[in-house]
Write a protein that holds these residues in place. Sequence first.
Motif, PDB file in Angstrom:
ATOM      1  N   ARG A  30      -0.752   1.634  -1.499  1.00 53.95           N
ATOM      2  CA  ARG A  30       0.580   1.191  -1.642  1.00 53.95           C
ATOM      3  C   ARG A  30       0.510  -0.252  -1.259  1.00 53.95           C
ATOM      4  NH1 ARG A  30       2.334   5.180   1.003  1.00 53.95           N
ATOM      5  NH2 ARG A  30       2.431   4.181   3.219  1.00 53.95           N
ATOM      6  N   ILE A  33      -0.732  -2.182  -4.070  1.00 52.91           N
ATOM      7  CA  ILE A  33       0.043  -2.517  -5.191  1.00 52.91           C
ATOM      8  C   ILE A  33       1.140  -3.555  -5.006  1.00 52.91           C
ATOM      9  CG2 ILE A  33       1.709  -1.081  -6.632  1.00 52.91           C
ATOM     10  CD1 ILE A  33       0.001   1.277  -6.575  1.00 52.91           C
ATOM     11  N   GLU A  37       1.678  -6.754  -7.341  1.00 52.80           N
ATOM     12  CA  GLU A  37       3.152  -6.915  -7.971  1.00 52.80           C
ATOM     13  C   GLU A  37       3.555  -8.462  -7.429  1.00 52.80           C
ATOM     14  OE1 GLU A  37       4.750  -2.464  -8.515  1.00 52.80           O
ATOM     15  OE2 GLU A  37       5.197  -3.356  -6.627  1.00 52.80           O
ATOM     16  N   LYS A 133      -1.927   1.848  -9.933  1.00 51.31           N
ATOM     17  CA  LYS A 133      -0.895   2.811  -9.997  1.00 51.31           C
ATOM     18  C   LYS A 133      -1.299   4.448 -10.582  1.00 51.31           C
ATOM     19  CE  LYS A 133       2.992  -0.370 -10.513  1.00 51.31           C
ATOM     20  NZ  LYS A 133       3.833  -0.897 -11.462  1.00 51.31           N
ATOM     21  N   GLN A 136      -2.929   5.696  -7.590  1.00 48.99           N
ATOM     22  CA  GLN A 136      -1.790   6.137  -6.585  1.00 48.99           C
ATOM     23  C   GLN A 136      -1.346   7.590  -7.058  1.00 48.99           C
ATOM     24  OE1 GLN A 136       2.090   3.973  -6.811  1.00 48.99           O
ATOM     25  NE2 GLN A 136       2.170   4.338  -4.557  1.00 48.99           N
ATOM     26  N   ARG A 137      -0.883   7.708  -8.367  1.00 45.12           N
ATOM     27  CA  ARG A 137      -0.300   9.049  -9.035  1.00 45.12           C
ATOM     28  C   ARG A 137      -1.417   9.996  -8.574  1.00 45.12           C
ATOM     29  NH1 ARG A 137       1.770   5.724 -13.222  1.00 45.12           N
ATOM     30  NH2 ARG A 137       0.014   5.788 -14.292  1.00 45.12           N
TER      31      ARG A 137
END
Length: 226
Positions: A30, A33, A37, A133, A136-137
């Motif tokens: 998290r 990411i 970003e 990401k 992460q999923r």
Amino acid sequence: MGIFSRFRDIIHSNINAMLDKAEEPEKLIRLMIQEMEETLVELKADCARTMAQAARIAREHDMLAAAAGRWGEKAELAVDKGREDMAREALLEKRDLEARANVVAGELAAVEGLIEACREDIATLEEKLASAKERQRTLLARHMRATGRKRMREDVSRADSSEALQRFEAFEARIDRLEAEAELSGTTASRRRPTEDQSLDARFDRLAADEDVERELAQIKSRRAQ
């Protein structure tokens, strides 16, 4: 930490290796990411500023080239009018403007190279971000499955130790005891059951067997007497 320092750290990082070693991979990814970003936003903003600078330099180059072209036309006009002295001055101005335009063209090429490199960096970072990401999923799905299994096992554990199950087991043990007592009672009763409770066929078979025994006994006595 500067934008390009952060970018280099992200690009050279092995996301999977970092997550495998992390004690809290979900929290780490998290944060990764979020860092990606933020860096991506700054990269795009920096690229936009560089593109704006390139546009300004391009306009300056076009203005210098256009001015050099006009002084070239003036030199031709001076020659036509027989004014070679003015033609020389016009050509000097033209040469100076062309030199400045060449310098600006070099600056423009350098800035355009930066823009191309910046676009490549953005594409690389976007690819890294998409990979993070996706991981992460995957981690979220694994966490949900693990949480579900843990909750199910806790529910089963609570059910095993619940008062209702204990009462059910006690009731089941009572039924087992009653069935055993009934079976023992039936066995004792069958042992004490009188002969007249037997079936009619069985009683006739017994009578026939008794007659055979008596007949054979009589034969033995007769032989012994002789």
